[in-house]
Design an enzyme around this catalytic site. Structure first.
Site, mmCIF file in Angstrom:
data_model
loop_
_atom_site.group_PDB
_atom_site.id
_atom_site.type_symbol
_atom_site.label_atom_id
_atom_site.label_comp_id
_atom_site.label_asym_id
_atom_site.label_seq_id
_atom_site.Cartn_x
_atom_site.Cartn_y
_atom_site.Cartn_z
ATOM 1 N N ASP A 1 -9.500 -10.397 8.725
ATOM 2 C CA ASP A 1 -8.870 -9.059 8.692
ATOM 3 C C ASP A 1 -9.761 -7.875 9.076
ATOM 4 O OD1 ASP A 1 -6.331 -7.694 8.031
ATOM 5 O OD2 ASP A 1 -7.469 -6.750 6.428
ATOM 6 N N LYS B 1 -2.929 -11.945 12.496
ATOM 7 C CA LYS B 1 -4.391 -12.089 12.487
ATOM 8 C C LYS B 1 -4.834 -13.282 11.640
ATOM 9 C CE LYS B 1 -5.177 -7.951 10.870
ATOM 10 N NZ LYS B 1 -3.782 -7.517 10.825
ATOM 11 N N THR B 2 -4.312 -13.335 10.408
ATOM 12 C CA THR B 2 -4.725 -14.414 9.502
ATOM 13 C C THR B 2 -4.193 -15.755 9.995
ATOM 14 O OG1 THR B 2 -4.772 -12.892 7.643
ATOM 15 C CG2 THR B 2 -4.626 -15.216 7.111
ATOM 16 N N SER C 1 -0.748 -4.989 10.337
ATOM 17 C CA SER C 1 -0.291 -5.924 9.299
ATOM 18 C C SER C 1 0.876 -6.779 9.772
ATOM 19 C CB SER C 1 0.179 -5.144 8.083
ATOM 20 O OG SER C 1 -0.822 -4.304 7.657
ATOM 21 N N HIS D 1 -9.857 -3.585 12.894
ATOM 22 C CA HIS D 1 -8.827 -4.272 12.119
ATOM 23 C C HIS D 1 -8.473 -5.541 12.891
ATOM 24 C CE1 HIS D 1 -4.650 -4.188 9.989
ATOM 25 N NE2 HIS D 1 -5.537 -4.844 9.283
ATOM 26 N N ARG E 1 1.255 -12.336 -1.414
ATOM 27 C CA ARG E 1 -0.070 -12.564 -0.827
ATOM 28 C C ARG E 1 -0.865 -13.570 -1.637
ATOM 29 N NH1 ARG E 1 -1.876 -9.493 3.955
ATOM 30 N NH2 ARG E 1 -0.203 -7.998 4.249
ATOM 31 N N ARG F 1 0.825 -1.209 0.000
ATOM 32 C CA ARG F 1 0.000 0.000 0.000
ATOM 33 C C ARG F 1 0.864 1.266 0.000
ATOM 34 N NH1 ARG F 1 -1.843 0.477 4.430
ATOM 35 N NH2 ARG F 1 -1.268 -1.502 5.377
ATOM 36 N N LYS G 1 -8.534 -2.251 1.309
ATOM 37 C CA LYS G 1 -8.377 -1.348 2.442
ATOM 38 C C LYS G 1 -9.126 -0.039 2.215
ATOM 39 C CE LYS G 1 -6.334 -3.253 5.935
ATOM 40 N NZ LYS G 1 -6.087 -4.667 5.785
#
Ligand SMILES: Nc1ncnc2c1ncn2[C@@H]1O[C@H](COP(=O)(O)OP(=O)(O)OP(=O)(O)O)[C@@H](O)[C@H]1O
Ligand SMILES: O=C([O-])CC(=O)C(=O)O
Ligand SMILES: [Ca+2]
Ligand SMILES: [Mn+2]
Length: 558
Positions: A283, A268-269, A264, A246, A348, A83, A226
């Site tokens: 996410d 989390k994932t 990030s 988030h 990703r 990003r 996002k």
């Protein structure tokens, strides 16, 4: 998916039945919307909610995509592989200006400049033979969902949003009507640097009044996902009184819900994919009066070092329909090479959530969360791998949002870099952080939610000398939270940060549990701890006037 032509086609033959055209369902009034927006409908070929197979064909034909051995589509995003937060802007206009937290995160753009960039994006799309449209939903709870339209020049971007938004049924698609939000993605074409306010060729901008987003000069697909998240960070609290998060979320066999907050790369994932629990999402979530719902229809997992044994659920989700982004591959076998960070560390995979075997569909739970887990990736290696936070600490740590940025997810980050990312997602928040923090505190109090801080970062030394906490230990800690073992544990309070750390956890070596014991150089440990505490105190100054003295006092003491 809507029904297609009944008659099979021969190779190379074009369909004659108009209802089999990919613009199916976009007729009359819907098509007029495109003409009004400035699209040259006599020239461009709109493909709306095209089937995955067709998006594959186009991505291969026009964009140089390849098919991986497992059937996933390997695509490349060009120059930008993360990003670009410095190029993200919010339009300053009367309907939202008093709600937006203006500053370095939400940089102002004037309405006229938005119009110029929007026109530039549409002009570019008009030069293309194929323009892809994907209509879908953001938010699984029908009461709070929004209709999103994505208009893009690349098949890869359409497939990405097909995976990441909630896919409509044929009936929902037919009755879609006017979208609540539209993304114009002309990322292959640059912004004009001589346009007022443009500082580079990349521009990502959101206009709440027009309910539109324009992307120029970046093909990184994560900007779209996002972007919608930012929209939800505005709409959910302001329009519905809900809290956007988030975080990932999962649910245990007894119905208990856990939220995993984290910037990030904090896990989390990885940690929400748990064979013993069903996955609500990885996410972006919303905490409403009903419980928790996922915003997205898919997951966007990091692939660096992806391993079938350590992360089987994610590894097995890489199949037909999934997009591997910026992953290199073996030319002879078409096997992805997850170890190669030659293009970026931020490789990703975007896949529909149903590719995770124990996904909970619809992705929502009518339950208030029992456990909230803050994930922090401490590159200094001084925070304990797990501690229990009281209500004031929970607010303090949420506002602070301490972690490290991991390489690649944002432009220009090459090694783990300590940061204070408020609400564990500063780049995506729209309102003042204290508005989210006070909603969170109220919700946690009302539901009696327990709050844990887990350091998925370094142990036994800082980045460079120590190592990242082995995933198996972090998983054992998360298991101990869920089994109740940790609630019944004995706790000891740490100096400086005043964190309550369990004295023992089954399967975790004591020197991992206690960072001081893990460091061989005790003096260096103490100095590093104090250095971090000083950073906390400095970073918190900007929130001190916004919260109660108890919350301020929950910070470290030097
Ligand atoms: N102890 C640990 N806990 C969690 N993840 C770890 C740990 N050690 C290494 N990792 C790695 O760190 C990465 C965590 O990335 P993950 O995709 O879960 O981040 P995320 O929080 O979902 O970020 P994003 O918001 O960017 O999607 C994975 O590549 C994982 O394999
Ligand atoms: O947005 C992205 O590119 C990936 C992501 O989830 C994050 O950075 O939080
Ligand atoms: Ca993730
Ligand atoms: Mn994220």
């Amino acid at each position: 998916m809507p029904a297609r032509a009944a008659t099979p086609l021969r190779h190379g033959e074009e369909p004659t039945d108009p209802s089999s055209q990919p613009t199916y369902g976009l007729l009359g009034k819907d098509l007029a919307m495109f003409s009004e927006a400035g699209f040259d409908m006599d020239k461009i070929h709109l493909k709306r909610n095209a089937p995955v197979a067709q998006l594959y064909e186009d991505a291969i034909k026009y964009e140089g995509a390849v098919i991986a051995a497992s059937g996933a589509l390997i695509n490349f995003s060009g120059k930008k592989t993360g990003r670009s937060p410095k190029d993200k802007r919010i339009v300053y206009e009367e309907t939202s200006k008093d709600d937006v937290w203006w500053g370095a995160i939400n940089i102002q753009m004037d309405e006229h400049t938005f119009e110029i960039n929007r026109e530039r994006a549409i002009d570019y799309l008009n030069t293309r033979d194929n323009v892809y449209v994907f209509d879908g939903f953001a938010g699984w709870d029908p009461k709070y969902r929004i209709k999103v339209r994505v208009i893009a020049s690349r098949a890869y971007h359409a497939l990405f949003m097909h995976n990441m938004l909630i896919r409509p049924t044929a009936k929902e698609l037919e009755e879609f009507g006017t979208p609540d939000f539209t993304i114009y993605n002309a990322g292959q074409f640059p912004a004009n640097r001589f346009t007022a306010g443009m500082t580079s060729q990349t521009s990502v901008e959101v206009n709440f009044k027009r309910r539109e987003m324009v992307i120029l000069g970046t093909e990184y697909a994560g900007e779209m996902k996002k972007g919608i998240f930012s929209v939800m960070h505005y709409l959910q609290p302001v329009k519905f009184g809900n809290l956007s998060l988030h975080s990932s979320a999962n649910q245990g066999p007894d119905g208990d819900v856990s939220l995993f907050f984290g910037l990030s790369g904090t896990g989390k994932t990885t940690l929400s994919a748990d064979p013993r629990r069903s996955l609500i999402g990885d996410d972006e979530h919303v905490w409403s009066d009903n419980g928790v719902f996922n915003i997205e229809g898919g997951c966007y997992a990091k692939c660096v070092g992806l391993d079938a044994e350590k992360e089987p659920a994610i590894f097995n989700a890489v199949r037909f329909g999934s997009i591997l982004e910026n992953v290199t591959y073996d030319y002879a076998t078409r096997e992805p090479n997850y170890e190669d960070t030659g293009i970026t560390e931020n490789t990703r995979c975007a896949y529909p959530i149903e590719y995770i075997d124990n996904a909970k569909i619809p992705c929502m739970a009518n339950e208030q969360p029992k456990n909230v887990i803050y994930l922090t990736c401490d590159a200094f290696g001084v925070l304990p791998p797990v501690s229990l936070l009281d209500s004031n600490q929970a607010q303090y740590w949420f506002l602070s949002g301490y972690t490290s940025k991991t390489p690649g997810t944002e432009d220009g980050i090459a090694e783990p870099t300590p940061t204070f990312s408020t609400c564990f997602g500063a780049p995506f928040i729209i309102l003042h952080p204290s508005r989210y923090a006070s909603m969170l505190a109220k919700k946690m109090e009302a539901a009696g939610t327990r709050c844990w801080l887990i350091n998925t970062g370094w142990v036994g030394g800082a980045f460079g000398t120590g190592k990242r906490c082995p995933l198996k230990y972090t998983r054992a800690i998360v298991d101990a939270v869920h089994s109740g073992e940790l609630s019944n544990a004995q706790f000891k309070e740490t100096p400086v940060f005043g964190l309550k750390v369990p004295t023992k956890i089954e399967g975790i070596p004591d020197d991992v549990l206690n960072p001081e014991a893990a460091w061989s150089d005790k003096k260096a440990y103490q100095q590093t701890l104090e250095k971090l505490a000083g950073m906390f105190n400095k970073a918190f100054e900007r929130y001190a006037t916004e919260c109660s003295p108890e919350v301020v006092a929950a910070g470290p003491k030097l």
